[in-house]
Design a protein around this motif. Structure first.
Motif, PDB file in Angstrom:
ATOM      1  N   ALA A  14     -53.255  19.409 -24.865  1.00  0.00           N
ATOM      2  CA  ALA A  14     -52.721  19.420 -23.502  1.00  0.00           C
ATOM      3  C   ALA A  14     -51.206  19.600 -23.513  1.00  0.00           C
ATOM      4  O   ALA A  14     -50.645  20.349 -22.693  1.00  0.00           O
ATOM      5  N   VAL A  15     -50.530  18.916 -24.434  1.00  0.00           N
ATOM      6  CA  VAL A  15     -49.075  19.062 -24.559  1.00  0.00           C
ATOM      7  C   VAL A  15     -48.725  20.500 -24.929  1.00  0.00           C
ATOM      8  O   VAL A  15     -47.815  21.114 -24.343  1.00  0.00           O
ATOM      9  N   PHE A  16     -49.457  21.055 -25.896  1.00  0.00           N
ATOM     10  CA  PHE A  16     -49.184  22.430 -26.296  1.00  0.00           C
ATOM     11  C   PHE A  16     -49.379  23.385 -25.121  1.00  0.00           C
ATOM     12  O   PHE A  16     -48.522  24.244 -24.858  1.00  0.00           O
ATOM     13  N   ALA A  17     -50.486  23.242 -24.405  1.00  0.00           N
ATOM     14  CA  ALA A  17     -50.767  24.132 -23.279  1.00  0.00           C
ATOM     15  C   ALA A  17     -49.703  23.993 -22.189  1.00  0.00           C
ATOM     16  O   ALA A  17     -49.278  24.994 -21.590  1.00  0.00           O
ATOM     17  N   ALA A  18     -49.246  22.769 -21.944  1.00  0.00           N
ATOM     18  CA  ALA A  18     -48.237  22.558 -20.911  1.00  0.00           C
ATOM     19  C   ALA A  18     -46.909  23.218 -21.285  1.00  0.00           C
ATOM     20  O   ALA A  18     -46.258  23.853 -20.437  1.00  0.00           O
ATOM     21  N   VAL A  19     -46.507  23.076 -22.533  1.00  0.00           N
ATOM     22  CA  VAL A  19     -45.253  23.689 -22.970  1.00  0.00           C
ATOM     23  C   VAL A  19     -45.340  25.211 -22.904  1.00  0.00           C
ATOM     24  O   VAL A  19     -44.418  25.888 -22.441  1.00  0.00           O
ATOM     25  N   ARG A  20     -46.461  25.757 -23.342  1.00  0.00           N
ATOM     26  CA  ARG A  20     -46.616  27.198 -23.304  1.00  0.00           C
ATOM     27  C   ARG A  20     -46.689  27.716 -21.859  1.00  0.00           C
ATOM     28  O   ARG A  20     -46.155  28.764 -21.533  1.00  0.00           O
ATOM     29  N   LEU A  21     -47.366  26.974 -20.988  1.00  0.00           N
ATOM     30  CA  LEU A  21     -47.437  27.362 -19.578  1.00  0.00           C
ATOM     31  C   LEU A  21     -46.056  27.342 -18.944  1.00  0.00           C
ATOM     32  O   LEU A  21     -45.710  28.230 -18.150  1.00  0.00           O
ATOM     33  N   LEU A  22     -45.253  26.346 -19.285  1.00  0.00           N
ATOM     34  CA  LEU A  22     -43.877  26.305 -18.789  1.00  0.00           C
ATOM     35  C   LEU A  22     -43.107  27.533 -19.254  1.00  0.00           C
ATOM     36  O   LEU A  22     -42.391  28.169 -18.464  1.00  0.00           O
ATOM     37  N   GLY A  23     -43.251  27.885 -20.517  1.00  0.00           N
ATOM     38  CA  GLY A  23     -42.553  29.058 -21.030  1.00  0.00           C
ATOM     39  C   GLY A  23     -42.963  30.332 -20.322  1.00  0.00           C
ATOM     40  O   GLY A  23     -42.112  31.181 -19.986  1.00  0.00           O
TER      41      GLY A  23
END
Length: 369
Positions: A14-23
């Protein structure tokens, strides 16, 4: 044995997906202002074009530069374009778009593998932060491009996890896959071999261990030998191909001269930044040694760092070439894991925002060659 099912890894994913979505969100907003296409920036520039052409036409394409250098697509290992062709055939997507699908899936697999290694060594909380730090690296946007870094990191992380757990066939097969993905697959092979030697010294004698060690180098060896046969230059064929791109290993001398030129010019701050970056990478690696990471991780990470910093060409690519060196994320992950959750989340969130802004700026500028 720790459960590595989805529920245990879910916070890290979830953390990975959130960071990538922000990018990706920041990139889309930047593109709307700058008039650029995020899809084109992610899937149809630089190396992604070479991979897509290989997927479409196979090998054999080359560009001859005015100075006589030959840029051949034989420099690019085949696993990513094979997967692009497979996804394209199954979905009807263009090869570049298929590459984005592969990178998205591989990015999640890489995050899961990094979590698995960190969780095994330091626990679940450290595993979540290790994934978060990796996703929020300044060049983290590459994880969302039609490039091979995410795919390679996924294969490397799970191969190392397999080696650490004594799952030799898995480790060998994944190392072979890494060897079909990038030249630095040699680092994964070396790590698996070191793990096998250490297991042998502890008294393990199994056919699975021997088979895993034998399988590990087959991917890289097969491609290098095939390139040698195709070019007619034997074992040196692939080195000749890389030489045409200006790539080689000179112990870092060319990079040092590049930094020196920056320091002696109006780009002095950039030179200072490069030195600071190298010092940080070396300090992180030294910290990994002091924290007594397992030898296979140290060997793998050391080779990745050495090949990235000591290659003689494409200096702008060095930050993304370091992206697979995920063991460097363990020291900061351990530090964050020791903080209160709110404080650690704020720091990681700030890093993710800086990464998103830098990624959008980078791709709309020089980008990763």
């Amino acid at each position: 044995m720790k459960d590595l099912g989805f529920r245990r890894a879910a916070p890290a994913l979830a953390v990975f997906a959130a960071v990538r979505l922000l990018g990706l969100t920041v990139l889309a907003a930047w593109g709307a202002v700058a008039g650029s296409s995020p899809h084109t920036l992610l899937s149809a520039r630089w190396d992604s074009l070479w991979y897509a052409r290989i997927a479409a036409e196979g090998y054999g394409y080359a560009v001859v530069l005015p100075n006589g250098d030959v840029h051949s697509n034989l420099a690019f290992f085949p696993l990513l374009p094979w997967l692009e062709r497979l996804v394209s055939a199954a979905t009807g997507l263009s090869y570049g778009s298929a590459g984005l699908v592969v990178s998205a899936v591989a990015g999640l697999a890489a995050a899961w593998g990094i979590f698995a290694v960190a969780d095994l060594l330091h626990g679940r909380r450290a595993g979540v932060f290790a994934v978060g730090v990796w996703a929020a690296l300044p060049v983290g946007i590459v994880q969302s491009m039609a490039y091979s870094e995410s795919l390679f990191t996924a294969l490397a992380a799970w191969a190392l996890y397999g080696a650490l757990r004594g799952r030799w066939l898995t480790a060998g097969l994944l190392a072979a896959g890494a060897g079909l993905t990038r030249p630095v697959g040699a680092a994964v092979v070396a790590a698996v071999w070191v793990a096998a030697v250490l297991a042998w010294r502890r008294g393990e004698r199994s056919w699975r261990m021997a088979a895993g060690a034998l399988l590990a180098p087959l991917g890289a060896a097969a491609y290098v030998l095939w390139v040698g046969a195709r070019t007619g230059n034997g074992l040196l064929g692939y080195l000749d191909v890389q030489g045409g791109w200006g790539n080689g290993f000179d112990g870092g001398w060319a990079f040092a001269r590049f930094v020196g030129a920056k320091l002696a010019s109006s780009a002095f701050p950039a030179g200072v930044g490069l030195i600071a970056g190298v010092v940080l990478v070396l300090w992180l690696y030294a910290t990994c040694v002091r924290q007594r990471q397992p030898a296979p991780l140290l060997v793998y990470c050391g080779i990745v760092v050495a090949l990235a910093l000591c290659a003689s060409g494409y200096f702008g690519s060095k930050p993304r070439l370091l992206l697979p060196a995920f063991p460097l994320m363990l020291p900061p992950a351990l530090a964050l894991a020791g903080w209160r959750t709110r404080r650690a989340a704020l720091v990681l969130g700030a890093a993710a925002l800086v990464s998103a802004l830098y990624g959008a700026f980078w791709l709309n500028g020089s980008g990763p060659p």
